[in-house]
Design a protein around this motif. Structure first.
Motif, PDB file in Angstrom:
ATOM      1  N   LEU A 198       0.801  -1.123  -0.043  1.00  0.00           N
ATOM      2  CA  LEU A 198       0.013   0.089  -0.110  1.00  0.00           C
ATOM      3  C   LEU A 198       0.904   1.137  -0.153  1.00  0.00           C
ATOM      4  CD1 LEU A 198      -2.831   1.524   0.302  1.00  0.00           C
ATOM      5  CD2 LEU A 198      -2.320   1.264   2.827  1.00  0.00           C
ATOM      6  N   LEU A 199       1.812   1.495   0.947  1.00  0.00           N
ATOM      7  CA  LEU A 199       2.564   2.497   1.127  1.00  0.00           C
ATOM      8  C   LEU A 199       3.369   2.756  -0.162  1.00  0.00           C
ATOM      9  CD1 LEU A 199       3.879   4.577   2.917  1.00  0.00           C
ATOM     10  CD2 LEU A 199       5.733   2.837   3.212  1.00  0.00           C
ATOM     11  N   ALA A 200       4.074   1.639  -1.025  1.00  0.00           N
ATOM     12  CA  ALA A 200       4.650   1.977  -2.008  1.00  0.00           C
ATOM     13  C   ALA A 200       3.983   2.417  -3.397  1.00  0.00           C
ATOM     14  CB  ALA A 200       5.652   0.572  -2.579  1.00  0.00           C
ATOM     15  N   VAL A 201       2.738   1.709  -3.625  1.00  0.00           N
ATOM     16  CA  VAL A 201       1.888   2.020  -4.399  1.00  0.00           C
ATOM     17  C   VAL A 201       1.351   3.578  -4.621  1.00  0.00           C
ATOM     18  CG1 VAL A 201      -0.165   1.615  -6.093  1.00  0.00           C
ATOM     19  CG2 VAL A 201       1.198  -0.371  -5.115  1.00  0.00           C
ATOM     20  N   LEU A 202       1.022   3.942  -3.058  1.00  0.00           N
ATOM     21  CA  LEU A 202       0.612   5.192  -3.075  1.00  0.00           C
ATOM     22  C   LEU A 202       1.557   6.552  -3.236  1.00  0.00           C
ATOM     23  CD1 LEU A 202      -1.638   4.834   0.232  1.00  0.00           C
ATOM     24  CD2 LEU A 202      -2.504   5.144  -2.174  1.00  0.00           C
ATOM     25  N   HIS A 203       2.807   5.979  -2.930  1.00  0.00           N
ATOM     26  CA  HIS A 203       3.952   7.021  -3.229  1.00  0.00           C
ATOM     27  C   HIS A 203       4.200   6.897  -4.763  1.00  0.00           C
ATOM     28  CE1 HIS A 203       5.249   8.849   0.544  1.00  0.00           C
ATOM     29  NE2 HIS A 203       4.828   7.665   1.145  1.00  0.00           N
ATOM     30  N   GLU A 204       3.844   5.746  -5.466  1.00  0.00           N
ATOM     31  CA  GLU A 204       4.128   6.003  -6.692  1.00  0.00           C
ATOM     32  C   GLU A 204       3.021   6.721  -7.522  1.00  0.00           C
ATOM     33  OE1 GLU A 204       4.899   3.355 -10.756  1.00  0.00           O
ATOM     34  OE2 GLU A 204       5.670   2.465  -8.973  1.00  0.00           O
ATOM     35  N   LEU A 205       1.983   6.709  -6.958  1.00  0.00           N
ATOM     36  CA  LEU A 205       0.976   7.525  -7.755  1.00  0.00           C
ATOM     37  C   LEU A 205       1.234   8.877  -7.413  1.00  0.00           C
ATOM     38  CD1 LEU A 205      -2.202   5.287  -6.859  1.00  0.00           C
ATOM     39  CD2 LEU A 205      -1.374   5.672  -9.057  1.00  0.00           C
ATOM     40  N   LYS A 206       1.527   9.221  -6.138  1.00  0.00           N
ATOM     41  CA  LYS A 206       1.771  10.817  -5.685  1.00  0.00           C
ATOM     42  C   LYS A 206       2.839  11.017  -6.648  1.00  0.00           C
ATOM     43  CE  LYS A 206       2.600  13.647  -1.794  1.00  0.00           C
ATOM     44  NZ  LYS A 206       1.454  14.668  -2.145  1.00  0.00           N
ATOM     45  N   TRP A 207       3.950  10.420  -6.820  1.00  0.00           N
ATOM     46  CA  TRP A 207       5.043  10.990  -7.366  1.00  0.00           C
ATOM     47  C   TRP A 207       4.702  11.004  -9.024  1.00  0.00           C
ATOM     48  CZ3 TRP A 207      10.266  10.752  -5.673  1.00  0.00           C
ATOM     49  CH2 TRP A 207      11.270  11.068  -6.470  1.00  0.00           C
ATOM     50  N   ARG A 208       3.596  10.473  -9.347  1.00  0.00           N
ATOM     51  CA  ARG A 208       3.173  10.582 -10.788  1.00  0.00           C
ATOM     52  C   ARG A 208       2.471  11.634 -11.089  1.00  0.00           C
ATOM     53  NH1 ARG A 208       3.585   6.648 -14.597  1.00  0.00           N
ATOM     54  NH2 ARG A 208       4.420   4.801 -14.067  1.00  0.00           N
ATOM     55  N   GLY A 209       2.052  12.310  -9.688  1.00  0.00           N
ATOM     56  CA  GLY A 209       0.797  13.402  -9.956  1.00  0.00           C
ATOM     57  C   GLY A 209      -0.427  12.914 -10.056  1.00  0.00           C
ATOM     58  N   LEU A 210      -0.616  11.785  -9.746  1.00  0.00           N
ATOM     59  CA  LEU A 210      -2.011  11.134  -9.990  1.00  0.00           C
ATOM     60  C   LEU A 210      -2.744  11.142  -8.343  1.00  0.00           C
ATOM     61  CD1 LEU A 210      -1.084   8.184 -12.428  1.00  0.00           C
ATOM     62  CD2 LEU A 210      -2.163  10.351 -12.781  1.00  0.00           C
ATOM     63  N   LEU A 211      -1.970  11.468  -7.338  1.00  0.00           N
ATOM     64  CA  LEU A 211      -2.696  11.255  -5.904  1.00  0.00           C
ATOM     65  C   LEU A 211      -2.451  12.789  -5.402  1.00  0.00           C
ATOM     66  CD1 LEU A 211      -4.303   9.370  -3.928  1.00  0.00           C
ATOM     67  CD2 LEU A 211      -2.118   8.611  -3.211  1.00  0.00           C
ATOM     68  N   PRO A 212      -3.346  13.553  -5.616  1.00  0.00           N
ATOM     69  CA  PRO A 212      -2.950  14.883  -5.180  1.00  0.00           C
ATOM     70  C   PRO A 212      -3.228  15.200  -3.593  1.00  0.00           C
ATOM     71  CG  PRO A 212      -4.943  14.982  -6.253  1.00  0.00           C
ATOM     72  CD  PRO A 212      -4.327  13.619  -6.378  1.00  0.00           C
ATOM     73  N   VAL A 213      -2.749  14.075  -2.702  1.00  0.00           N
ATOM     74  CA  VAL A 213      -2.969  14.273  -1.381  1.00  0.00           C
ATOM     75  C   VAL A 213      -1.677  14.332  -0.686  1.00  0.00           C
ATOM     76  CG1 VAL A 213      -5.133  13.202  -1.519  1.00  0.00           C
ATOM     77  CG2 VAL A 213      -3.353  11.692  -1.026  1.00  0.00           C
ATOM     78  N   GLU A 214      -1.590  14.551   0.351  1.00  0.00           N
ATOM     79  CA  GLU A 214      -0.400  14.542   1.672  1.00  0.00           C
ATOM     80  C   GLU A 214      -0.575  13.120   2.205  1.00  0.00           C
ATOM     81  OE1 GLU A 214       1.746  16.671   5.139  1.00  0.00           O
ATOM     82  OE2 GLU A 214       0.004  17.728   4.239  1.00  0.00           O
ATOM     83  N   LEU A 215       0.746  12.406   2.440  1.00  0.00           N
ATOM     84  CA  LEU A 215       0.643  11.317   2.868  1.00  0.00           C
ATOM     85  C   LEU A 215       1.486  11.068   4.001  1.00  0.00           C
ATOM     86  CD1 LEU A 215       1.200   8.936  -0.457  1.00  0.00           C
ATOM     87  CD2 LEU A 215      -0.832   9.343   0.738  1.00  0.00           C
ATOM     88  N   LEU A 216       1.119  10.602   5.140  1.00  0.00           N
ATOM     89  CA  LEU A 216       1.661  10.447   6.413  1.00  0.00           C
ATOM     90  C   LEU A 216       1.656   8.940   6.781  1.00  0.00           C
ATOM     91  CD1 LEU A 216       3.443  11.560   8.911  1.00  0.00           C
ATOM     92  CD2 LEU A 216       1.154  11.864   9.987  1.00  0.00           C
ATOM     93  N   ALA A 217       2.723   8.383   6.924  1.00  0.00           N
ATOM     94  CA  ALA A 217       2.815   6.968   7.244  1.00  0.00           C
ATOM     95  C   ALA A 217       2.675   6.827   8.722  1.00  0.00           C
ATOM     96  CB  ALA A 217       3.874   6.090   6.787  1.00  0.00           C
ATOM     97  N   CYS A 218       1.952   5.861   9.250  1.00  0.00           N
ATOM     98  CA  CYS A 218       1.953   5.670  10.777  1.00  0.00           C
ATOM     99  C   CYS A 218       1.988   4.308  11.107  1.00  0.00           C
ATOM    100  CB  CYS A 218       0.589   6.489  11.249  1.00  0.00           C
ATOM    101  SG  CYS A 218       0.309   5.954  13.038  1.00  0.00           S
ATOM    102  N   ASN A 219       2.925   3.898  12.096  1.00  0.00           N
ATOM    103  CA  ASN A 219       2.919   2.650  12.717  1.00  0.00           C
ATOM    104  C   ASN A 219       2.660   2.737  14.157  1.00  0.00           C
ATOM    105  OD1 ASN A 219       5.100   0.656  14.381  1.00  0.00           O
ATOM    106  ND2 ASN A 219       3.720  -0.354  13.006  1.00  0.00           N
ATOM    107  N   LEU A 220       1.359   1.891  14.696  1.00  0.00           N
ATOM    108  CA  LEU A 220       1.185   1.896  16.050  1.00  0.00           C
ATOM    109  C   LEU A 220       1.673   0.577  16.571  1.00  0.00           C
ATOM    110  CD1 LEU A 220      -0.652   3.038  18.486  1.00  0.00           C
ATOM    111  CD2 LEU A 220      -2.507   1.292  17.473  1.00  0.00           C
TER     112      LEU A 220
END
Length: 298
Positions: free
Chosen positions: A66-88
């Motif tokens: 999930l993390l890798a694919v979301l960052h790839e989409l964001k890198w491509r300009g296809l996911l115009p949101v801010e991403l903050l990873a979180c581990n509990l």
């Protein structure tokens, strides 16, 4: 959709893909994952430009994918949101607490690591021989909602995939007496956060292949996985057997979850069976269903 001609050029478009295999098989897998996640975000209206997503990481194969694919989409300009990873970090004995923060720092991924000892609470409250999953998930969800609010996030993003959703459907069918599964998008009870599952169209086997090929430092969940006889494991074994006998069965069953016909079930809250009568000679129930009119609900 990505262009068919787009074979994901460039070996390292994001640090999460450093060292990615150059094989044709892996490139097809990577492209398939990106396409399926993008299809899910579009089909279920997950994206609002400018939102901030709390991407929840357990350290398992699914959350790494999930993390890798979301960052790839964001890198491509296809996911115009801010991403903050979180581990509990829930305080399980032997949990390698440094693995995820070291990995995320090395990858340059913005993140927050939160320690809350819910393990002790679960072990104390759950009777001997009972499974931990229900209480553990409630405590985890409450903490993740709190963190999302503290970080100004609009959505909590989880790594549940297609197979998780199918297993949940059958667990509800066999043990809960209802037709329900994990929705790809929902609003929490307080109405201030959305919960998103962008891997809704992704097969678990693809997550496993991807995380293994990338050699991500996968952390097993010993808290849940150490318990025998879990209903979910029984359902998973059943689905595995069906898939082995008839390859593609999982995909067909998932399509059924997206092709619901209330008039062919038996829930009077979803379809007005009482008010269903032919309006004129020759009018059938099928004609009524296929009409443009929305059935009257009670």
């Amino acid at each position: 959709m990505l262009d068919d001609s787009d074979d994901l050029p460039g070996d390292d478009i994001h640090p999460l893909f450093h060292g990615a295999p150059k094989s044709t098989e892996f490139r097809k897998l990577r492209k398939r994952l990106v396409q399926q996640v993008r299809e899910a975000t579009e089909a279920f209206g997950m994206i609002r430009p400018g939102d901030k997503w709390l991407v929840c990481l357990s350290g398992g194969k699914d959350s790494y994918t999930l993390l890798a694919v979301l960052h790839e989409l964001k890198w491509r300009g296809l996911l115009p949101v801010e991403l903050l990873a979180c581990n509990l970090d829930q305080g399980q004995p032997g949990f390698p607490a440094t693995v995820l923060p070291d990995f995320l720092t090395r990858m340059g991924v913005p993140h927050r690591i939160e320690y809350q000892d819910t393990y002790s609470i679960v072990v104390d409250k759950v009777p001997q021989g009972r499974t931990y999953c229900s209480l553990c998930s409630r405590l985890r969800r409450g903490n993740l909602y709190r963190i999302a609010r503290e970080e100004g996030c609009t959505s909590v993003v989880l790594g549940h995939h297609r197979d998780d959703m199918l297993e949940t459907f059958f667990m509800n069918l066999f043990h809960g007496g209802r037709l329900a599964t994990m929705p790809p998008k929902l609003v929490n009870e307080d109405g201030d956060l959305t919960v998103l599952r962008p891997l809704a169209f992704v097969a678990e086997a693809d997550c496993e292949k991807f995380a293994r090929a990338m050699d991500y430092p996968v952390i097993p969940c010993d808290l849940c996985g150490s318990q025998d006889g879990l209903q979910r494991m029984q359902v998973k074994a059943l689905l595995d057997e069906w898939e082995k006998r008839t390859p593609g069965r999982r995909n067909v069953m998932f399509k059924a979850l997206m092709n619901v016909r209330p008039s062919h079930l038996v829930d009077p809250k979803l379809f007005d069976f009482i008010g269903l009568w032919p309006e004129a000679p020759g009018t059938s129930a099928a004609d009524a269903e296929n009409s443009n009119e929305i059935p009257r609900l009670r």
